[in-house]
Design a protein around this motif. Structure first.
Motif, mmCIF file in Angstrom:
data_model
loop_
_atom_site.group_PDB
_atom_site.id
_atom_site.type_symbol
_atom_site.label_atom_id
_atom_site.label_comp_id
_atom_site.label_asym_id
_atom_site.label_seq_id
_atom_site.Cartn_x
_atom_site.Cartn_y
_atom_site.Cartn_z
ATOM 1 N N SER A 9 40.380 40.580 41.001
ATOM 2 C CA SER A 9 40.286 39.382 41.837
ATOM 3 C C SER A 9 40.182 39.771 43.313
ATOM 4 C CB SER A 9 41.497 38.481 41.624
ATOM 5 O OG SER A 9 42.695 39.186 41.863
ATOM 6 N N ARG A 11 40.736 39.971 47.311
ATOM 7 C CA ARG A 11 41.902 39.938 48.191
ATOM 8 C C ARG A 11 41.527 39.341 49.540
ATOM 9 N NH1 ARG A 11 43.525 41.607 43.311
ATOM 10 N NH2 ARG A 11 45.460 42.817 43.336
ATOM 11 N N ALA A 13 43.273 39.088 53.318
ATOM 12 C CA ALA A 13 44.373 39.532 54.182
ATOM 13 C C ALA A 13 44.824 38.383 55.073
ATOM 14 C CB ALA A 13 43.929 40.707 55.036
ATOM 15 N N ILE A 48 42.323 46.758 53.070
ATOM 16 C CA ILE A 48 42.747 46.329 51.739
ATOM 17 C C ILE A 48 41.574 46.442 50.757
ATOM 18 C CG2 ILE A 48 43.503 44.315 50.390
ATOM 19 C CD1 ILE A 48 45.065 43.422 52.889
ATOM 20 N N ARG A 50 39.070 45.601 47.738
ATOM 21 C CA ARG A 50 38.445 44.365 47.279
ATOM 22 C C ARG A 50 38.641 43.230 48.290
ATOM 23 N NH1 ARG A 50 41.087 46.176 42.951
ATOM 24 N NH2 ARG A 50 42.555 44.424 42.838
ATOM 25 N N LEU A 51 38.568 43.585 49.555
ATOM 26 C CA LEU A 51 38.764 42.616 50.619
ATOM 27 C C LEU A 51 37.596 41.634 50.683
ATOM 28 C CD1 LEU A 51 40.600 41.837 53.056
ATOM 29 C CD2 LEU A 51 39.102 43.276 54.464
ATOM 30 N N ALA A 230 41.464 34.196 44.201
ATOM 31 C CA ALA A 230 41.720 35.051 45.370
ATOM 32 C C ALA A 230 43.214 35.204 45.605
ATOM 33 C CB ALA A 230 41.051 34.465 46.605
ATOM 34 N N LYS A 231 43.617 36.411 45.935
ATOM 35 C CA LYS A 231 45.028 36.711 46.193
ATOM 36 C C LYS A 231 45.240 36.958 47.686
ATOM 37 C CE LYS A 231 46.601 38.452 41.735
ATOM 38 N NZ LYS A 231 45.558 37.745 40.993
ATOM 39 N N VAL A 233 47.140 38.483 50.699
ATOM 40 C CA VAL A 233 47.976 39.652 50.975
ATOM 41 C C VAL A 233 48.443 39.572 52.428
ATOM 42 C CG1 VAL A 233 48.097 42.161 51.032
ATOM 43 C CG2 VAL A 233 46.655 41.020 49.330
#
Length: 274
Positions: A9, A11, A13, A48, A50-51, A230-231, A233
């Motif tokens: 998935s 990421r 920031a 990060i 997979r940004l 989307a995660k 971070v």
């Protein structure tokens, strides 16, 4: 259950830019925004895996134009190098230098009640010549260089000093205006005389003026722009190991820096009526 090493998935920031913008002397104090203090955090945000994008959560009444410029330029350089979009989400305020930082983003999102704008430059001081005379204090000043005692607070203000200061403020204001024009371009919807007057507005009004793009907040923006998977971070300031925080020198430094920062921040927020 999705195993961590199989998780592909995207990421996003989340980088917080909070407080007064000012050069700091180093140390472990996390307060405020400075080029030196933010550099490792900005680098970490854009490194990060997979940004998909970077969100700037901005909450600042402004401060140093130089520090604002240095932080904004670093964000832009990395955004262009990595080819990822940057979205600024304004919380309480993006005013003065805070708006300078917001313009480093490709899009600016605000709350309806955010304070946005204050595109101007300010200089403030005190005249203490009468106080010194009442106290019976004799001023002794010796310089090499005719302009070295510029705006000395212990003597009456001179017209030539004020004119010189006005020229410096105008030059700094021009740099700020050029940055806003370069970043917001055709999205500005009002006369520059109004937008660049130093006035600030609510977030809703800022959208109408073209200083911001829309009303929203971090979580909804991430989902809408980068998808439900989307995660987010969060990239934050790392504190020193707890044994070091107990050392008298470091503890005293943290207290002193915190007290100074609190006074600076209170004065800066006060100019916005917040």
């Amino acid at each position: 259950m999705k195993l961590p090493f199989l998780d592909r998935s995207p990421r996003v920031a989340l980088l917080r830019l909070s407080g007064v913008i000012a050069a700091r002397g180093g140390g472990f104090s996390p307060s405020g925004i400075s080029a030196a203090g933010m550099a490792p955090l900005i680098e970490r945000a854009f490194s990060i895996k997979r940004l998909a994008g970077v969100v700037l959560a901005i909450n600042s009444p402004g401060g140093s134009p130089v520090q604002s410029s240095l932080v904004a330029q670093r964000i832009r350089r990395l955004a262009e190098a990595k080819g990822v979009p940057v979205i600024a989400c304004v919380e309480d305020a993006a005013a003065s230098g805070g708006y300078w930082l917001a313009c480093a983003a490709d899009e600016i999102v605000v709350d309806r009640a955010s304070v946005v704008g204050s595109i101007g430059v300010i200089s403030a001081g005190f005249g203490l010549e009468e106080a010194a005379a009442k106290l019976g204090v004799e001023r002794r000043l010796h310089t090499a260089g005719t302009e070295k005692s510029f705006l000395d607070p212990f003597r009456p203000e001179r017209a030539e000093d004020v004119a010189r200061l006005r020229g410096l403020l105008d030059e700094l204001h021009d740099v700020f205006k050029d940055w806003v024009r370069a970043r917001r371009g055709g999205r500005l919807k009002a006369e520059e005389a109004d937008l660049f007057s130093g006035r600030f507005w609510t977030g809703q009004r800022a959208v109408e003026l073209g200083l911001a793009d829309r009303v929203g907040e971090v979580s909804s923006e991430v989902k809408a722009r980068f998808g439900e998977e989307a995660k987010l971070v969060t990239v934050g300031q790392r504190r020193p190991p707890w044994p070091l925080r107990l050392l008298p020198g470091i503890a005293a430094q943290a207290v002193a820096e915190g007290a100074v920062a609190a006074l600076e921040e209170r004065a800066a927020w006060g100019r916005l009526g917040l």
